[in-house]
Design a protein around this motif. Structure first.
Motif, PDB file in Angstrom:
ATOM      1  N   UNK A 118       0.808  -1.216   0.000  1.00 12.48           N
ATOM      2  CA  UNK A 118       0.000   0.000   0.000  1.00 12.48           C
ATOM      3  C   UNK A 118       0.846   1.274   0.000  1.00 12.48           C
ATOM      4  N   UNK A 119       2.170   1.106   0.033  1.00 11.69           N
ATOM      5  CA  UNK A 119       3.062   2.243  -0.188  1.00 11.69           C
ATOM      6  C   UNK A 119       3.170   2.538  -1.686  1.00 11.69           C
ATOM      7  N   UNK A 120       2.835   1.538  -2.499  1.00 11.21           N
ATOM      8  CA  UNK A 120       2.948   1.643  -3.952  1.00 11.21           C
ATOM      9  C   UNK A 120       1.578   1.719  -4.622  1.00 11.21           C
ATOM     10  N   UNK A 121       0.647   0.916  -4.140  1.00 10.95           N
ATOM     11  CA  UNK A 121      -0.671   0.768  -4.752  1.00 10.95           C
ATOM     12  C   UNK A 121      -1.721   1.421  -3.858  1.00 10.95           C
ATOM     13  N   UNK A 122      -2.582   2.235  -4.468  1.00  7.49           N
ATOM     14  CA  UNK A 122      -3.680   2.853  -3.726  1.00  7.49           C
ATOM     15  C   UNK A 122      -4.971   2.104  -4.035  1.00  7.49           C
ATOM     16  N   UNK A 123      -5.727   1.796  -3.002  1.00 10.30           N
ATOM     17  CA  UNK A 123      -7.013   1.129  -3.161  1.00 10.30           C
ATOM     18  C   UNK A 123      -8.018   2.173  -3.644  1.00 10.30           C
ATOM     19  N   UNK A 124      -8.679   1.911  -4.755  1.00 10.21           N
ATOM     20  CA  UNK A 124      -9.604   2.892  -5.333  1.00 10.21           C
ATOM     21  C   UNK A 124     -10.935   2.971  -4.601  1.00 10.21           C
ATOM     22  N   UNK A 125     -11.470   1.837  -4.163  1.00  8.54           N
ATOM     23  CA  UNK A 125     -12.757   1.836  -3.488  1.00  8.54           C
ATOM     24  C   UNK A 125     -12.608   2.433  -2.092  1.00  8.54           C
ATOM     25  N   UNK A 126     -13.456   3.407  -1.765  1.00  8.51           N
ATOM     26  CA  UNK A 126     -13.304   4.124  -0.499  1.00  8.51           C
ATOM     27  C   UNK A 126     -13.548   3.231   0.726  1.00  8.51           C
ATOM     28  N   UNK A 127     -14.516   2.331   0.668  1.00 15.02           N
ATOM     29  CA  UNK A 127     -14.790   1.458   1.817  1.00 15.02           C
ATOM     30  C   UNK A 127     -13.629   0.492   2.056  1.00 15.02           C
ATOM     31  N   UNK A 128     -13.106  -0.092   0.991  1.00 19.12           N
ATOM     32  CA  UNK A 128     -11.962  -0.995   1.135  1.00 19.12           C
ATOM     33  C   UNK A 128     -10.723  -0.220   1.563  1.00 19.12           C
TER      34      UNK A 128
END
Length: 88
Positions: A66-76
């Protein structure tokens, strides 16, 4: 770098930032996230997927996912962020 450079074919787990991470952890997270986000998934299946997501988060944070990839869905994204704020 290739997958086998991180974990050799015969290895099923490795140590990353002091956390044991099993081979397949990222793939399992993605499968569980898809199920958790799918509106057609049953409540029991979503609960199991959420538990499995939460169980995997220490390993995913140790990998630095998660330092590289951002989760797009706000709840997740909130679920992932809340776990990072909670020690243990």
């Amino acid at each position: 770098m290739r997958a086998e450079d991180v974990l050799a074919d015969q290895q099923n787990q490795g140590q990353f930032n002091g956390v044991t991470v099993r081979k397949g952890t990222v793939g399992a997270f993605l499968a569980n996230a898809r199920l958790w986000l799918d509106e057609s998934s049953g409540i029991d299946d979503k609960a199991i997927a959420e538990r499995d997501i939460l169980d995997a988060l220490p390993a995913l944070h140790a990998l630095g996912l998660f330092d590289i990839v951002q989760v797009r869905d706000s709840a997740l994204r909130e679920l992932v962020s809340a776990s990072a704020a909670c020690p243990g």
